[in-house]
Scaffold this motif. Structure first.
Motif, mmCIF file in Angstrom:
data_model
loop_
_atom_site.group_PDB
_atom_site.id
_atom_site.type_symbol
_atom_site.label_atom_id
_atom_site.label_comp_id
_atom_site.label_asym_id
_atom_site.label_seq_id
_atom_site.Cartn_x
_atom_site.Cartn_y
_atom_site.Cartn_z
ATOM 1 N N TRP A 173 41.920 20.711 -29.419
ATOM 2 C CA TRP A 173 40.751 21.495 -28.998
ATOM 3 C C TRP A 173 40.765 22.889 -29.630
ATOM 4 C CZ3 TRP A 173 36.846 19.365 -26.244
ATOM 5 C CH2 TRP A 173 35.855 20.225 -25.753
ATOM 6 N N THR A 206 37.880 26.876 -28.816
ATOM 7 C CA THR A 206 37.868 27.542 -27.507
ATOM 8 C C THR A 206 39.092 27.099 -26.711
ATOM 9 O OG1 THR A 206 36.521 25.783 -26.513
ATOM 10 C CG2 THR A 206 35.349 27.662 -27.469
ATOM 11 N N THR A 210 28.526 25.946 -14.597
ATOM 12 C CA THR A 210 27.748 25.877 -15.838
ATOM 13 C C THR A 210 28.351 24.813 -16.748
ATOM 14 O OG1 THR A 210 27.265 28.247 -15.681
ATOM 15 C CG2 THR A 210 26.851 27.174 -17.799
ATOM 16 N N ARG A 211 27.504 23.915 -17.222
ATOM 17 C CA ARG A 211 27.969 22.871 -18.132
ATOM 18 C C ARG A 211 27.928 23.357 -19.574
ATOM 19 N NH1 ARG A 211 24.817 17.447 -17.479
ATOM 20 N NH2 ARG A 211 23.112 18.875 -17.997
ATOM 21 N N GLY A 212 28.916 22.897 -20.343
ATOM 22 C CA GLY A 212 28.933 23.194 -21.767
ATOM 23 C C GLY A 212 28.354 22.035 -22.563
ATOM 24 N N THR A 213 28.710 21.969 -23.837
ATOM 25 C CA THR A 213 28.225 20.918 -24.732
ATOM 26 C C THR A 213 29.243 19.784 -24.798
ATOM 27 O OG1 THR A 213 27.059 22.568 -26.069
ATOM 28 C CG2 THR A 213 27.454 20.416 -27.077
ATOM 29 N N PHE A 251 40.681 26.216 -22.507
ATOM 30 C CA PHE A 251 40.323 25.774 -21.157
ATOM 31 C C PHE A 251 41.521 25.979 -20.241
ATOM 32 C CE2 PHE A 251 41.526 22.095 -23.754
ATOM 33 C CZ PHE A 251 42.611 21.594 -23.047
ATOM 34 N N THR A 262 37.506 27.726 -16.722
ATOM 35 C CA THR A 262 36.922 26.691 -17.572
ATOM 36 C C THR A 262 37.744 25.411 -17.455
ATOM 37 O OG1 THR A 262 36.069 28.310 -19.151
ATOM 38 C CG2 THR A 262 36.273 26.043 -19.920
ATOM 39 N N LEU A 283 33.648 17.139 -21.594
ATOM 40 C CA LEU A 283 32.589 18.055 -21.169
ATOM 41 C C LEU A 283 33.211 19.333 -20.617
ATOM 42 C CD1 LEU A 283 29.620 18.734 -20.552
ATOM 43 C CD2 LEU A 283 29.949 17.627 -18.315
ATOM 44 N N PRO A 284 33.022 20.471 -21.307
ATOM 45 C CA PRO A 284 33.514 21.744 -20.765
ATOM 46 C C PRO A 284 32.635 22.194 -19.589
ATOM 47 C CG PRO A 284 33.147 21.856 -23.152
ATOM 48 C CD PRO A 284 32.466 20.623 -22.660
ATOM 49 N N ILE A 285 33.279 22.663 -18.541
ATOM 50 C CA ILE A 285 32.571 23.176 -17.361
ATOM 51 C C ILE A 285 33.159 24.538 -17.017
ATOM 52 C CG2 ILE A 285 32.077 22.833 -14.913
ATOM 53 C CD1 ILE A 285 32.297 19.855 -15.356
ATOM 54 N N THR A 286 32.295 25.535 -16.880
ATOM 55 C CA THR A 286 32.735 26.880 -16.499
ATOM 56 C C THR A 286 32.267 27.171 -15.075
ATOM 57 O OG1 THR A 286 32.632 27.662 -18.785
ATOM 58 C CG2 THR A 286 32.627 29.336 -17.057
#
Length: 375
Positions: free
Chosen positions: A328, A334, A270-273, A336, A238, A260-263
């Motif tokens: 965060w 969460t 996959t993009r997060g919110t 990262f 992430t 922008l969180p990205i996994t």
């Protein structure tokens, strides 16, 4: 009975039959033969030397022609790889290899070996042979592997980049870098002090090109070696994409206003919110969100830990990320693995490489309008 003494005519005849008894006279008769023999030998040596010299010259010109043809082939390989035509690239690489092999063959043979042992000219011929051998090594260790590089493996298809393709590409770059290092080491052994200008310039030019290429290949290899894991080949990763606005000056570039969180899991992205700075609660709390570096506090004050727009004041990305991670974890809940920081100026540079991006509104974001549009 008394014998009659020989007459003068008979005595002269006897002397003539016996040959001259004077050593000087004999030398006078032998010397012309010696001179003639030496002259004939010199003529033979000159003729043979001329023939050898002509053959060596022809070989040198042949090697030069093959090497020039090889360079043209290398340009074709580059064009084909960039165009994604691997069949054409492989064909051109084969041509390059054939030309460099012919150049090496031209520097072989007893005539060339003999000439390499001669004063002055020998060191130059040895340098020409080395250049031919180095170029042939580059053709097989660098050009041929490079011709198989499929740049489309770096593209995102259906939201995914294949880590296995990146791993294969990394191995290719390992081979290419090793080939460049081998060629550079061989070229550095040439003593350019003994070379004539044209040969020395050729050696220097090739050495310079390899020197410029080496850091680029090293960087590419290092990036490719870590990219599969970064793409989640061994498990999900992430990343937090942090957007900084240059309109508000900060040491790291600007105010970190959007996140922008990205996994990434085995190459699938996959993009997060999107999270904005307004989503972090308790801005301006009396106590910093995390213990701060005293030196940083002395310079910037403790607001770097009490307001999210200010943690990028610290001119140290790892320290700023440490503060962000505390925000965060407390307000988003969460975690990262790493932070990727970007601003409109950097984005404009990326768009120069990728080309325009079509937005949800139908408008295009380009390298030219990114900065004025986003600031």
């Amino acid at each position: 009975m008394m014998s009659t003494p020989p007459s003068r005519r008979e005595l002269r005849a006897q002397k003539t039959d016996a040959g001259p008894s004077d050593p000087a006279a004999r030398k006078r008769r032998i010397w012309p033969w010696i001179v003639g023999g030496v002259f004939l030998l010199l003529v033979v040596v000159a003729v043979v030397g001329g023939l050898i010299g002509k053959q060596v010259y022809d070989k040198a010109m042949s090697a030069r022609g093959h090497l020039e043809a090889a360079m043209t082939g290398v340009q074709q390989v580059q064009k084909s790889v960039l165009a994604g035509d691997l069949d054409a690239a492989a064909k051109s690489a084969g041509t390059v290899s054939a030309q460099t092999a012919a150049a090496v063959a031209a520097t072989k043979g007893w005539q060339w070996e003999f000439a390499e042992k001669l004063p002055m000219v020998g060191s130059n011929l040895s340098a020409v042979r080395t250049v031919a051998e180095v170029t042939d090594g580059l053709a097989n260790d660098v050009v041929r592997p490079a011709a198989s590089v499929k740049l489309s493996d770096l593209n995102i298809a259906d939201g995914r980049i294949d880590p296995a393709s990146i791993t294969a590409l990394s191995k290719t770059f390992d081979s290419v870098e090793a080939g460049i290092q081998k060629a550079t080491a061989a070229l550095r052994k040439v003593d350019k002090a003994q070379l004539v200008g044209q040969v020395a310039d050729g050696v220097t030019k090739l050495d310079t090109e390899l020197t410029k290429l080496s850091p680029t290949m090293t960087t590419a290899r290092e990036v490719l070696s870590v990219l599969p894991d970064a793409l989640g080949a061994k498990g999900p990763r992430t990343y937090l994409l942090m957007f900084q606005g240059n309109s508000e000056a900060r040491s790291l570039g600007g105010n970190a206003a959007q996140f922008l969180p990205i996994t990434v899991d085995n190459g699938t992205i996959t993009r997060g919110t999107v999270v904005s700075s307004a989503d972090f609660k308790r801005q301006g709390s009396p106590d910093p969100v995390v213990d701060l570096d005293p030196q940083a506090v002395n310079i910037f004050g403790d607001k770097i830990g009490r307001y999210t727009p200010d943690f990028t004041m610290v001119p140290n990305l790892p320290e700023s990320v440490r503060i962000l991670r505390a925000w965060w974890a407390r307000d988003v809940g969460t975690n990262f693995d790493a932070v990727l920081s970007i601003d409109p100026v950097t984005l404009s540079y990326l768009l120069e490489a990728t080309g325009p991006v079509t937005l949800a509104t139908g408008d295009q974001l380009t390298a030219q309008n990114a900065v004025p549009l986003l600031l």
